[in-house]
Design a protein around this motif. Structure first.
Motif, mmCIF file in Angstrom:
data_model
loop_
_atom_site.group_PDB
_atom_site.id
_atom_site.type_symbol
_atom_site.label_atom_id
_atom_site.label_comp_id
_atom_site.label_asym_id
_atom_site.label_seq_id
_atom_site.Cartn_x
_atom_site.Cartn_y
_atom_site.Cartn_z
ATOM 1 N N MET A 79 -7.960 7.391 8.995
ATOM 2 C CA MET A 79 -8.627 5.432 9.254
ATOM 3 C C MET A 79 -7.070 5.349 8.963
ATOM 4 S SD MET A 79 -9.453 2.623 6.653
ATOM 5 C CE MET A 79 -9.114 3.015 5.648
ATOM 6 N N GLY A 80 -6.150 4.444 9.353
ATOM 7 C CA GLY A 80 -5.056 4.408 10.220
ATOM 8 C C GLY A 80 -4.674 2.830 9.785
ATOM 9 N N LEU A 81 -4.325 2.506 9.051
ATOM 10 C CA LEU A 81 -3.392 0.917 9.082
ATOM 11 C C LEU A 81 -2.077 1.066 9.713
ATOM 12 C CD1 LEU A 81 -4.013 -1.618 7.505
ATOM 13 C CD2 LEU A 81 -2.954 -1.428 5.351
ATOM 14 N N ASN A 82 -1.407 -0.017 10.491
ATOM 15 C CA ASN A 82 -0.802 -0.249 10.711
ATOM 16 C C ASN A 82 0.006 -1.846 9.755
ATOM 17 O OD1 ASN A 82 1.942 -1.384 12.844
ATOM 18 N ND2 ASN A 82 0.453 -1.151 14.427
ATOM 19 N N LEU A 83 0.989 -1.417 9.505
ATOM 20 C CA LEU A 83 2.018 -1.721 9.261
ATOM 21 C C LEU A 83 2.745 -3.243 9.490
ATOM 22 C CD1 LEU A 83 2.102 -0.415 4.939
ATOM 23 C CD2 LEU A 83 0.331 -1.967 5.811
ATOM 24 N N GLY A 84 2.854 -2.987 10.672
ATOM 25 C CA GLY A 84 3.949 -3.735 11.499
ATOM 26 C C GLY A 84 5.206 -3.455 11.541
ATOM 27 N N SER A 85 6.620 -4.203 10.971
ATOM 28 C CA SER A 85 7.441 -3.503 10.491
ATOM 29 C C SER A 85 7.608 -2.316 9.278
ATOM 30 C CB SER A 85 8.716 -4.902 10.621
ATOM 31 O OG SER A 85 8.211 -5.582 9.570
ATOM 32 N N GLY A 87 5.668 -0.193 8.739
ATOM 33 C CA GLY A 87 5.156 0.902 9.153
ATOM 34 C C GLY A 87 3.563 1.473 9.160
ATOM 35 N N GLY A 88 3.531 2.677 9.226
ATOM 36 C CA GLY A 88 2.020 2.400 8.825
ATOM 37 C C GLY A 88 1.679 4.449 7.767
ATOM 38 N N LEU A 89 0.298 3.484 7.448
ATOM 39 C CA LEU A 89 -0.693 4.194 6.136
ATOM 40 C C LEU A 89 -1.618 4.736 6.826
ATOM 41 C CD1 LEU A 89 -0.174 4.746 3.237
ATOM 42 C CD2 LEU A 89 -1.822 2.927 3.060
ATOM 43 N N TYR A 115 9.905 4.001 10.453
ATOM 44 C CA TYR A 115 10.466 3.943 10.917
ATOM 45 C C TYR A 115 11.678 2.492 11.808
ATOM 46 C CZ TYR A 115 13.665 4.968 14.874
ATOM 47 O OH TYR A 115 14.843 5.501 15.720
ATOM 48 N N ALA A 116 13.019 1.765 11.176
ATOM 49 C CA ALA A 116 13.272 1.228 11.400
ATOM 50 C C ALA A 116 15.322 1.228 11.895
ATOM 51 C CB ALA A 116 13.081 0.273 9.719
ATOM 52 N N LYS A 117 15.506 0.966 12.639
ATOM 53 C CA LYS A 117 17.340 0.858 13.207
ATOM 54 C C LYS A 117 17.835 2.226 13.192
ATOM 55 C CE LYS A 117 17.527 -3.720 11.354
ATOM 56 N NZ LYS A 117 18.183 -4.616 10.363
ATOM 57 N N GLY A 118 16.854 3.251 13.252
ATOM 58 C CA GLY A 118 16.620 4.903 12.954
ATOM 59 C C GLY A 118 17.004 5.570 11.750
ATOM 60 N N VAL A 119 15.762 4.981 10.909
ATOM 61 C CA VAL A 119 16.044 5.300 9.528
ATOM 62 C C VAL A 119 14.623 5.270 9.889
ATOM 63 C CG1 VAL A 119 15.843 5.010 7.385
ATOM 64 C CG2 VAL A 119 17.696 4.265 8.215
ATOM 65 N N SER A 120 14.505 7.365 9.088
ATOM 66 C CA SER A 120 12.737 7.203 9.374
ATOM 67 C C SER A 120 12.223 7.659 8.221
ATOM 68 C CB SER A 120 12.340 8.457 10.327
ATOM 69 O OG SER A 120 11.000 9.393 10.507
ATOM 70 N N LEU A 121 11.256 7.363 7.673
ATOM 71 C CA LEU A 121 10.762 7.724 6.365
ATOM 72 C C LEU A 121 8.858 8.418 6.572
ATOM 73 C CD1 LEU A 121 11.137 8.077 3.637
ATOM 74 C CD2 LEU A 121 10.143 5.688 3.182
ATOM 75 N N SER A 122 9.155 9.679 5.934
ATOM 76 C CA SER A 122 7.628 10.278 5.769
ATOM 77 C C SER A 122 7.197 10.832 4.567
ATOM 78 C CB SER A 122 7.545 11.252 7.281
ATOM 79 O OG SER A 122 8.294 12.111 7.113
ATOM 80 N N LEU A 123 6.225 10.487 4.400
ATOM 81 C CA LEU A 123 4.702 10.821 2.580
ATOM 82 C C LEU A 123 4.167 10.973 3.119
ATOM 83 C CD1 LEU A 123 5.574 11.051 -0.037
ATOM 84 C CD2 LEU A 123 5.268 9.074 -0.294
ATOM 85 N N SER A 124 3.855 12.128 2.693
ATOM 86 C CA SER A 124 2.337 12.780 3.346
ATOM 87 C C SER A 124 2.508 13.873 1.599
ATOM 88 C CB SER A 124 2.226 13.743 3.853
ATOM 89 O OG SER A 124 2.504 15.078 3.725
ATOM 90 N N LEU A 125 0.343 13.177 1.198
ATOM 91 C CA LEU A 125 0.020 13.821 -0.064
ATOM 92 C C LEU A 125 -1.184 14.804 -0.218
ATOM 93 C CD1 LEU A 125 0.773 10.748 -2.592
ATOM 94 C CD2 LEU A 125 1.893 12.739 -2.880
#
Length: 228
Positions: A79-85, A87-89, A115-125
């Protein structure tokens, strides 16, 4: 609108170790209609004993197509949740069954990316559990990438961290770049896992007459001595 796809493959593999094997694999994927910012996907796949995936056969790994530990069926629900600006969960569950009944596993994954202004962040558990009572295995995977524009060269820095179970955590720092109006590229990487580290560097150039590249790497292990 919903999306549904399916596939069915037939394989015949001839090897000096196991002779001729025959098998089938199947897959079915369904994406439900979006409910606002929520998207749900489900998939089912499986294979018979004797099936050999093309990529495995071409690798020459000598895998046994009749190994009872081979996958029998895989069921996934996410299940994906779009959080707009923001990101996404994503929350996912995968059940894997092999041809040996007592090796069923369940993998639970919670991931976030932005992903915002060229900065990308990801985290997975991740949590991997076993039906036969073995100790569950937890994993963490995190990374961040930052842009570093300098003149006509686009540079980026990426830092990642990974740990699974009781294994030593691993960190990697990578710096890379390319020239916008030319064919110059480069990459530098430094990794550390426990007492072991590795360093690599590469550079390349593209020209209408051809390409030129070079790379170098180094690995070492350091043991720390202590006195009492």
């Amino acid at each position: 609108s919903d999306v549904c796809s399916s596939d069915l493959l037939q394989s015949q593999w001839i090897s000096t170790l196991f002779g001729t094997s025959h098998g089938q694999s199947y897959g079915l994927t369904y994406g439900a209609p979006a409910l606002g910012p929520v998207q749900i996907y489900a998939s089912l796949s499986g294979q018979s004993l004797g099936y050999m995936a093309p990529i495995t056969a071409l690798s020459g790994s000598g895998a046994d197509p009749y190994n009872p530990l081979n996958p029998k069926s895989t069921i996934s629900l996410s299940m994906g949740l779009n959080l707009g600006s923001w990101g996404g969960l994503n929350l996912g569950l995968t059940e894997l069954n092999t041809w040996t009944d007592n090796t069923q596993t369940h993998q639970y994954r919670l991931s976030y990316s932005v992903y915002a202004k060229g900065v990308s962040l990801s985290l997975s558990l991740d949590k991997l559990t076993y039906i036969d009572g073995r100790t569950p295995v937890d994993s963490v995977n995190a990374s961040i990438s930052l842009p570093l524009g300098m003149g006509n060269i686009n540079n980026s820095v990426r830092l990642s961290h990974y740990q699974t179970g009781t294994n030593q955590p691993s960190q990697t720092l990578t710096v890379s770049g390319y020239q916008q109006d030319g064919g110059l590229t480069y990459g530098l990487s430094q990794s550390q896992t426990g007492e072991s580290s590795s360093t690599s560097a590469s550079v390349g150039a593209q020209h209408r007459f051809g390409s030129l590249g070079a790379s170098v790497s180094d690995r070492k292990s350091t043991r720390l001595n202590s006195s009492h």
